[in-house]
Design an enzyme around this catalytic site. Structure first.
Site, PDB file in Angstrom:
ATOM      1  N   TYR A 169     -25.933   7.310 -14.685  1.00  0.00           N
ATOM      2  CA  TYR A 169     -26.502   7.482 -13.355  1.00  0.00           C
ATOM      3  C   TYR A 169     -25.825   8.563 -12.531  1.00  0.00           C
ATOM      4  CZ  TYR A 169     -30.248   4.274 -13.904  1.00  0.00           C
ATOM      5  OH  TYR A 169     -31.423   3.725 -14.330  1.00  0.00           O
ATOM      6  N   ALA A 228     -30.538   3.474 -22.488  1.00  0.00           N
ATOM      7  CA  ALA A 228     -29.598   2.480 -21.968  1.00  0.00           C
ATOM      8  C   ALA A 228     -29.497   2.656 -20.463  1.00  0.00           C
ATOM      9  CB  ALA A 228     -28.223   2.658 -22.599  1.00  0.00           C
ATOM     10  N   LYS A 229     -29.564   1.560 -19.736  1.00  0.00           N
ATOM     11  CA  LYS A 229     -29.373   1.630 -18.293  1.00  0.00           C
ATOM     12  C   LYS A 229     -27.875   1.456 -18.064  1.00  0.00           C
ATOM     13  CE  LYS A 229     -32.086  -0.130 -14.458  1.00  0.00           C
ATOM     14  NZ  LYS A 229     -32.494   1.158 -13.873  1.00  0.00           N
ATOM     15  N   ALA A 230     -27.142   2.546 -18.338  1.00  0.00           N
ATOM     16  CA  ALA A 230     -25.676   2.490 -18.298  1.00  0.00           C
ATOM     17  C   ALA A 230     -25.174   3.157 -17.024  1.00  0.00           C
ATOM     18  CB  ALA A 230     -25.097   3.195 -19.515  1.00  0.00           C
TER      19      ALA A 230
END
Ligand code: PPE
Length: 315
Positions: free
Chosen positions: A172, A166-168
């Protein structure tokens, strides 16, 4: 830290931003300080690029990016009624409204400010798309000379701790920690290993290497399933290079003929050294530079075989 005042002028050059169905100027695209996503990292995003082609601006692999955005939302349990088609239409409209020839595009879905507290349930979901005038990610100099990487002391968070597919937003923090460590030690970018010591990815890129004429892509175990990684592997195959997927330890990267970073923002960025050890010739390698050129030609609509990857903004 510089403390901003709320009257400060918008500085990203985003122009008009798609914000919950409307195009609004960057300085008016604002959210509450009680936004759930600001407190808990509960957002999902994409990084997409549009390139200048003979037929005007074209968005690169838009359906794939829109699909991954919705997959990220699904992983986080977000109940959004957005569809691939609606996300794609918002992206195209925002690029068009700003009359951009090329752009870095940032769609974001996030929980709003209706109810603070870890449970996100009572917060509405919001959706925005910003277009930014980004050039090369790590700087033109780095493309010419090759990036200097540092193996981070921060490990990539395992998939059973944070969902790496998931690019959550919250994920990051791991990338930011690795990136500031590398930068503050004088390097261009961080290389993150997984808990077992295998190469995972850069703070915002996937890793590819060349050994004995074969292109080796780091397997997608605890990293993002990169769309650029996929594009570069297909372009390499089409050019007759043999391509395989590998697990690699950091010493295998030290002794590779070439290493490079791939990502939407980074495109194809050659690596000159890792932990101060020169990789191959210790500068941008020939395979990296060739694949970079062929990737950019495909993105600019100059390769018929890959033109189906483009969504032209003017129909
Ligand atoms: N791994 C990570 C951790 C990552 O953030 C990216 C993209 C990739 C791999 C490559 O994925 P793809 O873009 O699908 O090829 N990083 C985005 C964020 C950059 C940023 O600074 O923000 C990007 O390249 O848009």
């Amino acid at each position: 830290m510089t403390t901003a005042t709320s009257s400060q002028a918008a500085s990203n050059g985003a122009g008009l931003i798609w914000f919950d169905g409307e195009l609004v100027p960057e300085e008016r695209a604002q959210v509450s300080v009680l936004t759930h996503a600001l407190h808990y990292g509960t957002s999902v995003f994409e990084g997409i690029r549009a390139y200048e082609t003979r037929r005007g601006a074209a968005v690169f692999r838009l359906p794939e990016h829109a699909r991954r955005l919705l997959d990220s939302a699904k992983i986080l349990g977000m109940r959004t009624d957005l569809t691939v088609e609606r996300v794609a239409a918002a992206v195209v409209e925002t690029v068009a409204a700003n009359a951009r020839k090329h752009a870095y595009i940032r769609p974001l879905i996030w929980y709003g400010s209706d109810a603070l507290g870890v449970s996100p349930e009572r917060n509405r979901l919001h959706f925005m798309v910003a277009t930014l005038p980004w050039g090369t990610y790590l700087g033109d100099d780095v493309i010419r000379k090759g990036a200097r990487l540092m193996t981070s002391s921060w490990r990539r968070s395992p998939g059973d701790v944070l969902p790496t597919k998931a690019k959550a937003g919250g994920n990051y923090v791991n990338s930011v920690l690795a990136n500031i460590e590398a930068k503050s030690n004088g390097f261009d970018e961080a290389l993150l290993l997984d808990k077992q010591g295998f190469v995972a990815e850069g703070s915002g890129e996937n890793v590819l290497l060349v050994r004995d004429g074969t292109l080796q892509a780091i397997s997608t175990s605890v990293n993002l399933r990169g769309i650029t990684r996929d594009s570069v592997m297909r372009i390499a195959e089409a050019g007759g290079l043999s391509v395989e997927t590998v697990m690699a330890t950091r010493d295998e990267l030290y002794t590779a003929d070439e290493v490079f970073l791939v990502g939407t923002a980074a495109e194809v960025t050659p690596v000159a050294s890792i932990d101060r050890r020169p990789i191959g010739i210790g500068a941008a390698g020939p395979v990296a530079l060739d694949l970079r050129e062929r990737y950019l030609r495909a993105a600019r609509g100059e390769v018929a075989e890959f033109e189906h990857w483009l969504t032209y903004v003017d129909g």
